[in-house]
Design a protein around this motif. Structure first.
Motif, PDB file in Angstrom:
ATOM      1  N   LEU A   1     -58.249 -42.269   2.515  1.00 41.30           N
ATOM      2  CA  LEU A   1     -57.508 -41.218   1.831  1.00 41.30           C
ATOM      3  C   LEU A   1     -58.172 -40.946   0.486  1.00 41.30           C
ATOM      4  O   LEU A   1     -58.813 -41.825  -0.097  1.00 41.30           O
ATOM      5  N   ASN A   2     -58.009 -39.747  -0.030  1.00 38.30           N
ATOM      6  CA  ASN A   2     -58.565 -39.427  -1.345  1.00 38.30           C
ATOM      7  C   ASN A   2     -58.094 -40.420  -2.401  1.00 38.30           C
ATOM      8  O   ASN A   2     -58.853 -40.801  -3.297  1.00 38.30           O
ATOM      9  N   SER A   3     -56.847 -40.857  -2.307  1.00 41.12           N
ATOM     10  CA  SER A   3     -56.294 -41.791  -3.285  1.00 41.12           C
ATOM     11  C   SER A   3     -56.965 -43.168  -3.228  1.00 41.12           C
ATOM     12  O   SER A   3     -56.855 -43.954  -4.164  1.00 41.12           O
ATOM     13  N   GLU A   4     -57.691 -43.454  -2.156  1.00 31.36           N
ATOM     14  CA  GLU A   4     -58.360 -44.744  -2.001  1.00 31.36           C
ATOM     15  C   GLU A   4     -59.831 -44.711  -2.449  1.00 31.36           C
ATOM     16  O   GLU A   4     -60.513 -45.726  -2.401  1.00 31.36           O
ATOM     17  N   LEU A   5     -60.313 -43.562  -2.888  1.00 36.76           N
ATOM     18  CA  LEU A   5     -61.734 -43.414  -3.207  1.00 36.76           C
ATOM     19  C   LEU A   5     -62.104 -43.850  -4.620  1.00 36.76           C
ATOM     20  O   LEU A   5     -63.277 -43.879  -4.969  1.00 36.76           O
ATOM     21  N   ASP A   6     -61.125 -44.158  -5.453  1.00 36.09           N
ATOM     22  CA  ASP A   6     -61.367 -44.643  -6.801  1.00 36.09           C
ATOM     23  C   ASP A   6     -62.281 -43.707  -7.589  1.00 36.09           C
ATOM     24  O   ASP A   6     -63.270 -44.114  -8.185  1.00 36.09           O
ATOM     25  N   ARG A   7     -61.944 -42.434  -7.587  1.00 36.39           N
ATOM     26  CA  ARG A   7     -62.734 -41.423  -8.297  1.00 36.39           C
ATOM     27  C   ARG A   7     -62.392 -41.410  -9.780  1.00 36.39           C
ATOM     28  O   ARG A   7     -61.279 -41.756 -10.186  1.00 36.39           O
ATOM     29  N   LYS A   8     -63.346 -40.995 -10.577  1.00 38.98           N
ATOM     30  CA  LYS A   8     -63.152 -40.897 -12.020  1.00 38.98           C
ATOM     31  C   LYS A   8     -62.256 -39.714 -12.366  1.00 38.98           C
ATOM     32  O   LYS A   8     -62.299 -38.687 -11.695  1.00 38.98           O
TER      33      LYS A   8
ATOM     34  N   THR B   1     -72.834 -31.394  -6.539  1.00 41.35           N
ATOM     35  CA  THR B   1     -73.799 -32.481  -6.356  1.00 41.35           C
ATOM     36  C   THR B   1     -74.028 -33.199  -7.675  1.00 41.35           C
ATOM     37  O   THR B   1     -74.094 -34.433  -7.723  1.00 41.35           O
ATOM     38  N   SER B   2     -74.132 -32.452  -8.762  1.00 43.95           N
ATOM     39  CA  SER B   2     -74.355 -33.046 -10.080  1.00 43.95           C
ATOM     40  C   SER B   2     -73.187 -33.931 -10.499  1.00 43.95           C
ATOM     41  O   SER B   2     -73.385 -34.979 -11.123  1.00 43.95           O
ATOM     42  N   ASP B   3     -71.980 -33.523 -10.161  1.00 46.98           N
ATOM     43  CA  ASP B   3     -70.805 -34.345 -10.432  1.00 46.98           C
ATOM     44  C   ASP B   3     -70.888 -35.648  -9.634  1.00 46.98           C
ATOM     45  O   ASP B   3     -70.639 -36.730 -10.165  1.00 46.98           O
ATOM     46  N   ALA B   4     -71.249 -35.559  -8.364  1.00 46.22           N
ATOM     47  CA  ALA B   4     -71.284 -36.734  -7.493  1.00 46.22           C
ATOM     48  C   ALA B   4     -72.222 -37.816  -8.014  1.00 46.22           C
ATOM     49  O   ALA B   4     -71.959 -39.008  -7.835  1.00 46.22           O
ATOM     50  N   PHE B   5     -73.315 -37.418  -8.670  1.00 44.37           N
ATOM     51  CA  PHE B   5     -74.316 -38.386  -9.110  1.00 44.37           C
ATOM     52  C   PHE B   5     -74.405 -38.519 -10.633  1.00 44.37           C
ATOM     53  O   PHE B   5     -75.396 -39.001 -11.155  1.00 44.37           O
ATOM     54  N   LEU B   6     -73.343 -38.106 -11.344  1.00 50.03           N
ATOM     55  CA  LEU B   6     -73.244 -38.248 -12.795  1.00 50.03           C
ATOM     56  C   LEU B   6     -74.460 -37.678 -13.533  1.00 50.03           C
ATOM     57  O   LEU B   6     -75.019 -38.309 -14.428  1.00 50.03           O
TER      58      LEU B   6
END
Length: 177
Positions: free
Chosen positions: A5-12, A44-49
């Motif tokens: 689930l999105n809630s399990e992805l530990d996103r910033k 893509t830039s967000d995904a890889f900081l």
């Protein structure tokens, strides 16, 4: 196996993203026509900081609903700046000791799989127009060029696909350097 689930992805959060240590990569988009391509590069830039995106020439800028469709909020996290002249951006970055590479098919380009990153070096990647690519003038002032090896009948990839491939490759190499 179970899909997460999105809630399990530990996103910033947006604030966490802005405070996070960034990957020493800068993206330069020059004369990109497609708003969807621009949005995809933001995502893509967000995904890889990624540290920052420069939007140059005719490249559209946020806020824009068509960019937002593919960026999905990444225009709020990734730092960006508009600059009319890509040549000035390249020269500015080089004066700051950033190694600038055009992503283009040119004589003596280094194939992406053979490109080696240098430790403690910040890189900028120039992606050009969907039809014309990176301008010859920009190529001439870059530190070098990187080419994505291709084996099929087509001569190019979509700019957002190219950005994804190159960013992922350099991200991995920088993490391991």
């Amino acid at each position: 196996m179970r899909k997460l689930l999105n809630s399990e992805l530990d996103r910033k959060s947006v604030n966490d993203f802005k405070e996070a240590t960034k990957t020493p990569l800068i993206i330069i988009l020059d004369d990109i026509r497609s708003l969807h391509n621009i949005g995809s590069v933001f995502r893509t830039s967000d995904a890889f900081l990624i540290e920052k995106i420069y939007l140059c020439g005719i490249t559209a800028t946020p806020p824009n609903k068509e960019i937002h469709k593919t960026a999905l909020g990444a225009t709020d996290t990734v730092a960006w700046e508009y600059a009319k002249d890509v040549l000035e951006v390249i020269e500015q970055l080089k004066s700051e000791n950033v190694s600038v590479f055009a992503i283009e098919q040119v004589e003596n380009a280094v194939f992406l799989n053979e490109f080696k990153v240098e430790k403690n070096t910040k890189y900028a990647l120039v992606f050009g127009n969907e039809v014309y690519g990176v301008s010859q003038k920009a190529i001439e002032i870059c530190n070098g060029t990187i080419e994505i090896p291709q084996l099929g009948t087509k001569h190019s990839l979509n700019i957002s696909v190219s950005a994804g491939i190159v960013v992922w490759d350099l991200f991995q190499k920088l993490q391991n350097s």
